[in-house]
Design a protein around this motif. Structure first.
Motif, short mmCIF file in Angstrom:
data_model
loop_
_atom_site.label_atom_id
_atom_site.label_comp_id
_atom_site.label_asym_id
_atom_site.label_seq_id
_atom_site.Cartn_x
_atom_site.Cartn_y
_atom_site.Cartn_z
N ALA A 108 0.82 -1.22 0.00
CA ALA A 108 0.00 0.00 0.00
C ALA A 108 0.85 1.27 0.00
CB ALA A 108 -0.93 0.01 1.21
N GLU A 109 2.15 1.13 -0.04
CA GLU A 109 3.03 2.29 -0.01
C GLU A 109 2.91 3.11 -1.29
OE1 GLU A 109 4.95 3.21 2.76
OE2 GLU A 109 3.53 1.72 3.51
N PRO A 110 3.17 4.43 -1.23
CA PRO A 110 3.08 5.28 -2.43
C PRO A 110 4.15 4.93 -3.46
CG PRO A 110 4.04 6.48 -0.61
CD PRO A 110 3.54 5.20 -0.04
N VAL A 111 3.92 5.34 -4.68
CA VAL A 111 4.83 5.07 -5.79
C VAL A 111 5.46 6.39 -6.24
CG1 VAL A 111 5.01 4.18 -8.15
CG2 VAL A 111 3.41 3.12 -6.52
N PRO A 112 6.78 6.43 -6.46
CA PRO A 112 7.42 7.67 -6.95
C PRO A 112 6.80 8.18 -8.25
CG PRO A 112 9.08 6.11 -6.21
CD PRO A 112 7.77 5.37 -6.19
N ARG A 113 6.89 9.47 -8.46
CA ARG A 113 6.22 10.13 -9.59
C ARG A 113 6.63 9.53 -10.92
NH1 ARG A 113 7.18 13.60 -13.42
NH2 ARG A 113 9.38 13.69 -12.82
N VAL A 114 7.94 9.34 -11.15
CA VAL A 114 8.41 8.81 -12.43
C VAL A 114 7.86 7.42 -12.69
CG1 VAL A 114 10.46 7.99 -13.66
CG2 VAL A 114 10.50 10.22 -12.54
N LEU A 115 7.80 6.58 -11.66
CA LEU A 115 7.29 5.23 -11.84
C LEU A 115 5.79 5.23 -12.09
CD1 LEU A 115 9.32 3.28 -9.11
CD2 LEU A 115 9.82 3.57 -11.54
N ARG A 116 5.08 6.16 -11.45
CA ARG A 116 3.64 6.27 -11.72
C ARG A 116 3.40 6.67 -13.18
NH1 ARG A 116 3.51 9.45 -7.02
NH2 ARG A 116 2.97 11.28 -8.26
N THR A 117 4.23 7.60 -13.67
CA THR A 117 4.11 8.06 -15.06
C THR A 117 4.38 6.92 -16.03
OG1 THR A 117 4.78 10.27 -14.41
CG2 THR A 117 4.93 9.73 -16.74
N ALA A 118 5.42 6.12 -15.69
CA ALA A 118 5.77 4.98 -16.55
C ALA A 118 4.66 3.94 -16.57
CB ALA A 118 7.07 4.36 -16.06
N GLU A 119 4.07 3.69 -15.39
CA GLU A 119 2.98 2.72 -15.32
C GLU A 119 1.79 3.19 -16.13
OE1 GLU A 119 2.18 2.18 -11.21
OE2 GLU A 119 3.98 0.97 -10.81
N ALA A 120 1.49 4.50 -16.02
CA ALA A 120 0.36 5.06 -16.77
C ALA A 120 0.61 4.94 -18.28
CB ALA A 120 0.13 6.50 -16.38
N GLY A 121 1.86 5.18 -18.69
CA GLY A 121 2.20 5.07 -20.10
C GLY A 121 2.07 3.65 -20.61
N ASN A 122 2.51 2.68 -19.79
CA ASN A 122 2.39 1.27 -20.20
C ASN A 122 0.92 0.85 -20.28
OD1 ASN A 122 5.15 0.96 -20.34
ND2 ASN A 122 5.33 0.29 -18.19
N GLY A 123 0.09 1.45 -19.40
CA GLY A 123 -1.32 1.09 -19.40
C GLY A 123 -2.04 1.58 -20.65
N ASN A 124 -1.48 2.62 -21.29
CA ASN A 124 -2.12 3.17 -22.48
C ASN A 124 -1.69 2.48 -23.76
OD1 ASN A 124 -3.54 5.07 -21.00
ND2 ASN A 124 -1.85 6.57 -21.08
N LEU A 125 -0.71 1.57 -23.61
CA LEU A 125 -0.23 0.88 -24.82
C LEU A 125 -1.24 -0.15 -25.29
CD1 LEU A 125 3.54 0.35 -23.93
CD2 LEU A 125 2.53 2.09 -25.41
#
Length: 374
Positions: free
Chosen positions: A357-374
């Protein structure tokens, strides 16, 4: 009075069997039951053996014990507990005029003595030694409990400033070594006990506790070496890995060690001022803010019942054959056992689930969001 190291208690062979049999059974069960089943067998066997611990045998009356960090938390509760058991307690406090010291004066017997003792101040450590020596005289000091410690600001190791690493080492390790070395002549005279209050974070790696865990790991290693070296003098050394309840995000502390809101603000400011701009950008300000929120929520994750810790310290001080290592609390040994007896990947997976449940760093959140849009 019974001499230390008498014939009662568990023989060495029995202690070795209690330590090795659960591990052997767990490993033998891996092919048939898998890692999860073997872990259950391992845990069940340990519970059976831990329930068979013999009672403390030596009398408490007349035995003098020094406890550091008695203003709050475990040290404060331990000073009251041992005083009630009949020990002659020397309670080291950071502030002899503070509320913790005042409460000890008000609630404890006349046997208890308060000592102004900042363990990072060699002058105060020496003055405490002289006062204790004057009171115990030829009987020596039966026990030293190195309890004083600090948590520091819990954050990713990359984010922590070097000042946090140094401060944790100064208090949690160097301070305990200073006290131990200073008072050892009195312990050797009485063939007494040195009890170091370490932490589960010093025995197993835990996210956010690089500085704190490293300092406690150093203390644990110091305890092990001292146990070997001081055995020839009849001095017994015990290491207590504090974990108030089995699954706790910190697994180590109770009230007092985490500090005050003013201290948190100072530590947060120190962290931000020393953080490179690129690193701060990668993690994100919201991630950094969540670190402080985690610290504020910390006491709610820890068990307020200190009785397992207090009873283990009492056993370490009075048992004829005390254990070299204590893990207070039901199931408190479980993460340590997983780390010691199972593959590293399995332990890391176990910890990752605890901290899922710990937070995710900003860059990793951005990367995850980008992968989700692929």
């Amino acid at each position: 009075m019974d001499a230390p190291g008498g014939s009662l208690g568990w023989p060495w062979a029995g202690a070795a069997a209690r330590a090795l049999l659960p591990a052997a059974l767990g490993l033998l069960c891996v092919p048939a039951l898998g890692a999860a089943g073997a872990l259950l067998v391992f845990s069940g066997t340990l519970l059976i053996f831990s329930a068979a611990r013999p009672p403390a045998a030596l009398p408490a009356a007349g035995r003098a014990v020094l406890i550091t960090g008695s203003d709050t938390g475990i040290g404060h509760a331990l000073a009251k507990y041992l005083d009630n058991m009949g020990f002659i307690v020397f309670a080291g406090v950071l502030n002899k005029d503070g509320p913790g010291a005042e409460e000890l004066r008000r609630t404890c017997s006349q046997r208890l003595s308060l000592l102004q003792l900042d363990i990072t101040n060699p002058t105060q450590v020496k003055e405490a030694y002289l006062k204790v020596s004057e009171k115990v005289q030829n009987t020596g000091l039966w026990g030293v409990v190195n309890n004083a410690g600090i948590l520091g600001f819990p954050a990713d190791g990359e984010l922590l400033p070097m000042s946090t690493y140094r401060h944790c080492m100064d208090v949690n390790f160097f301070g305990a070594v200073e006290v131990s070395k200073t008072f050892l002549p009195l312990l050797r005279k009485s063939q007494g006990r040195l009890v170091n209050m370490s932490s589960m974070a010093g025995g197993i790696p835990l996210p956010k506790y690089a500085a704190y865990g490293a300092s406690k790991a150093a203390l644990s290693m110091f305890s092990g070496v001292m146990r070997q070296e001081l055995s020839k003098w009849g001095v017994k050394v015990m290491n207590i890995l504090v974990q108030p309840k089995p699954i706790c995000s910190l697994m180590t502390v109770t009230a007092g060690i985490q500090g005050t809101s003013e201290l948190w603000d100072k530590q947060e400011k120190d962290l931000l001022e020393n953080l490179p701009a690129a690193v701060r950008s990668d993690y994100g300000d919201d991630y950094l803010q969540e670190l402080k929120s985690y610290l504020v929520r910390l006491p709610a994750h820890c068990d307020a019942d200190l009785s397992p810790v207090l009873k283990d310290v009492l056993h370490a001080l009075l048992a004829r054959r005390p254990h070299g290592l204590y893990t207070p609390g039901k199931g408190a040994y479980l993460p340590l056992c997983i780390f010691c007896y199972f593959p590293v990947w399995f332990y890391d997976f176990f910890i990752s689930k605890l901290f899922s449940a710990e937070p995710v760093p900003r860059v990793l959140r951005t990367a995850e969001a980008g992968n989700g849009n692929l």
